[in-house]
Write a protein that holds these residues in place. Structure first.
Motif, PDB file in Angstrom:
ATOM      1  N   ASN A  99      74.996  53.836  63.100  1.00 49.97           N
ATOM      2  CA  ASN A  99      74.045  53.350  64.087  1.00 49.97           C
ATOM      3  C   ASN A  99      72.892  52.648  63.391  1.00 49.97           C
ATOM      4  O   ASN A  99      72.779  52.673  62.159  1.00 49.97           O
ATOM      5  CB  ASN A  99      73.555  54.470  65.011  1.00 49.97           C
ATOM      6  N   ALA A 100      72.049  52.004  64.168  1.00 56.24           N
ATOM      7  CA  ALA A 100      70.899  51.289  63.607  1.00 56.24           C
ATOM      8  C   ALA A 100      69.833  51.136  64.661  1.00 56.24           C
ATOM      9  O   ALA A 100      70.122  51.138  65.865  1.00 56.24           O
ATOM     10  CB  ALA A 100      71.326  49.907  63.071  1.00 56.24           C
ATOM     11  N   ALA A 101      68.603  51.019  64.200  1.00 55.20           N
ATOM     12  CA  ALA A 101      67.453  50.826  65.091  1.00 55.20           C
ATOM     13  C   ALA A 101      66.525  49.792  64.478  1.00 55.20           C
ATOM     14  O   ALA A 101      66.209  49.854  63.287  1.00 55.20           O
ATOM     15  CB  ALA A 101      66.711  52.138  65.297  1.00 55.20           C
ATOM     16  N   VAL A 102      66.104  48.826  65.299  1.00 53.70           N
ATOM     17  CA  VAL A 102      65.105  47.842  64.893  1.00 53.70           C
ATOM     18  C   VAL A 102      63.767  48.276  65.485  1.00 53.70           C
ATOM     19  O   VAL A 102      63.667  48.529  66.695  1.00 53.70           O
ATOM     20  CB  VAL A 102      65.482  46.437  65.374  1.00 53.70           C
ATOM     21  N   LEU A 103      62.771  48.384  64.645  1.00 49.94           N
ATOM     22  CA  LEU A 103      61.461  48.924  65.030  1.00 49.94           C
ATOM     23  C   LEU A 103      60.359  47.913  64.771  1.00 49.94           C
ATOM     24  O   LEU A 103      60.472  47.099  63.863  1.00 49.94           O
ATOM     25  CB  LEU A 103      61.180  50.207  64.240  1.00 49.94           C
ATOM     26  N   ALA A 104      59.288  47.996  65.559  1.00 46.88           N
ATOM     27  CA  ALA A 104      58.172  47.086  65.386  1.00 46.88           C
ATOM     28  C   ALA A 104      56.864  47.815  65.628  1.00 46.88           C
ATOM     29  O   ALA A 104      56.771  48.701  66.500  1.00 46.88           O
ATOM     30  CB  ALA A 104      58.275  45.896  66.344  1.00 46.88           C
ATOM     31  N   ARG A 105      55.839  47.450  64.880  1.00 45.77           N
ATOM     32  CA  ARG A 105      54.512  48.026  65.075  1.00 45.77           C
ATOM     33  C   ARG A 105      53.863  47.399  66.311  1.00 45.77           C
ATOM     34  O   ARG A 105      53.970  46.189  66.544  1.00 45.77           O
ATOM     35  CB  ARG A 105      53.634  47.746  63.858  1.00 45.77           C
ATOM     36  N   GLU A 106      53.214  48.237  67.106  1.00 47.70           N
ATOM     37  CA  GLU A 106      52.412  47.754  68.220  1.00 47.70           C
ATOM     38  C   GLU A 106      51.027  48.373  68.125  1.00 47.70           C
ATOM     39  O   GLU A 106      50.891  49.563  67.819  1.00 47.70           O
ATOM     40  CB  GLU A 106      53.060  48.101  69.565  1.00 47.70           C
ATOM     41  N   ASP A 107      50.009  47.573  68.366  1.00 47.78           N
ATOM     42  CA  ASP A 107      48.636  48.047  68.310  1.00 47.78           C
ATOM     43  C   ASP A 107      48.085  48.252  69.722  1.00 47.78           C
ATOM     44  O   ASP A 107      48.572  47.647  70.680  1.00 47.78           O
ATOM     45  CB  ASP A 107      47.768  47.049  67.550  1.00 47.78           C
TER      46      ASP A 107
END
Length: 382
Positions: A373-381
């Motif tokens: 499996n895989a997950a794409v993550l992003a920072r949010e402010d």
């Protein structure tokens, strides 16, 4: 985009990886330590937790609900997963849905295992019925012989040499030197890698993850108030080839194009990457499956991107240097991506990291892992 509209990962906790744990060490204590760290990092208390996800082989005979009782947690959502290196992202995907559906407000995900004496040998000898009935009676105990054959196949197909695998291990050890929780932080040279005792040719000692005791935890909130890490996209494949493929391509290859479309990003956009590295060959296979590397030029890719650390892969050292605490091995990479995106990676912090990808892989049947499996993550402010 207003992060308050989306769930987010807000806290990370991880214990030191213990090669020689104290006599009073236990899986429950390690998990409690990791959860406590994760909650404290964002100023939360156990009373605010209403969801718990657990991954462990050695928590038995207890289960997730037993751990919740021991920690004094009153829950609306509770889940357990035992799919090894794929467990962390499995839990993340389900917890995300639960938060979006309003089933919980604050979920803690924790993975951990403690091995003492012959615990690990017993685990791999009776890992599943295939191990019990077919592999162990032949003297093929554990995954090392199986992945030695897979590595031989990868070398024959791609032209990789032991020196190339060694360059990957040396680069990850350099990352581990800045991780205070890593089991091995001392410098590793290529000569030391090549001189290490053989385990199952071509795998030497440095190609095989060191077994440790430890735990890792994430805190997710339905409405994070400050900086958080958002799940942009995720996917998984289970038993994608019925163990009839060659093992050099994981299930990630089947879903990677859709994963990137869902995320609205591509592999070259990633600021930080964590791939499940039970063996160097599998780390490289997943980098190919994600589209970050090509099987036609793996020696060149290692020299240009990994040995130079031009591409930040497994920035906490990966399992090859940080250690594999059973199911916590799958959480290790996911936690490191979250840590980097939150700006909490200490000396190894990458400048301006905003997006990253983490993979999970595991559950060996007769030849190699069945789950990816895989997950794409992003920072949010805020």
């Amino acid at each position: 985009m207003n992060s308050a509209r989306h769930p987010g990962i807000v806290g990370v906790g991880e214990t030191p990886a213990l090669r020689h744990p104290a006599a009073d060490c236990s899986t429950t204590a390690l998990m409690a330590q990791a959860i406590g760290q994760a909650l404290a990092s964002v100023g939360l208390t156990p009373a605010q937790v209403d969801g718990l996800g657990v991954a462990s082989f050695t928590l038995r005979p207890d289960r997730a609900i037993d751990l919740a009782w021991r920690l004094g947690l009153r829950l609306n959502w509770c889940m357990q997963d035992e799919m090894g290196g794929a467990s962390a992202i499995n839990l993340l995907r389900q917890a995300w849905l639960a938060l979006q559906a309003g089933q919980a407000e604050t979920i803690v995900l924790v993975a951990g295992d403690h091995f003492a004496g012959a615990d690990f040998a017993g685990l791999v000898r009776g890992y599943n019925r295939s191990a019990q009935d077919y592999l162990s009676p032949l003297g093929c105990e554990g995954p090392n012989p199986l992945f030695a054959m897979l590595t031989q196949r990868q070398m024959a197909r791609t032209g990789l040499r032991r020196e190339d695998y060694g360059a990957l291990c040396v680069a990850q050890r350099r990352w581990a030197s800045a991780n205070p929780n890593a089991a091995y932080r001392q410098p590793l040279t290529l000569a030391q890698y090549l001189d290490a005792p053989m385990v199952a040719p071509p795998l030497g000692r440095m190609d095989c993850v060191p077994v440790v005791s430890g735990a890792c935890a994430l805190v997710l909130r339905a409405r994070p108030g400050g900086a958080s890490v958002r799940l942009l996209a995720s996917d998984a494949r289970y038993n994608g080839d019925q163990q009839e493929g060659d093992g050099l391509e994981t299930g990630i290859a089947a879903f990677a194009p859709a994963l990137w479309r869902q995320a609205g990003l591509g592999p070259d956009d990633m600021d930080v990457v964590s791939v499940y590295d039970d063996y160097p060959a599998m780390a490289l296979a997943q980098l190919c499956d994600l589209g970050l590397a090509s099987a036609d030029d793996l020696p060149g890719f290692i020299a240009r991107r990994l040995a130079t650390r031009d591409l930040p892969v497994n920035t906490a050292g990966g399992q090859l240097s940080a250690g594999q605490a059973g199911t916590a091995g799958g959480m290790h990479g996911l936690a490191e991506v979250a840590r980097q995106l939150l700006g909490r990676a200490g000396e190894r912090q990458l400048n301006g990291a905003r997006v990253g990808v983490a993979t999970g892989y595991g559950m060996v049947q007769l030849r190699y892992g069945m789950c990816a499996n895989a997950a794409v993550l992003a920072r949010e402010d805020a």
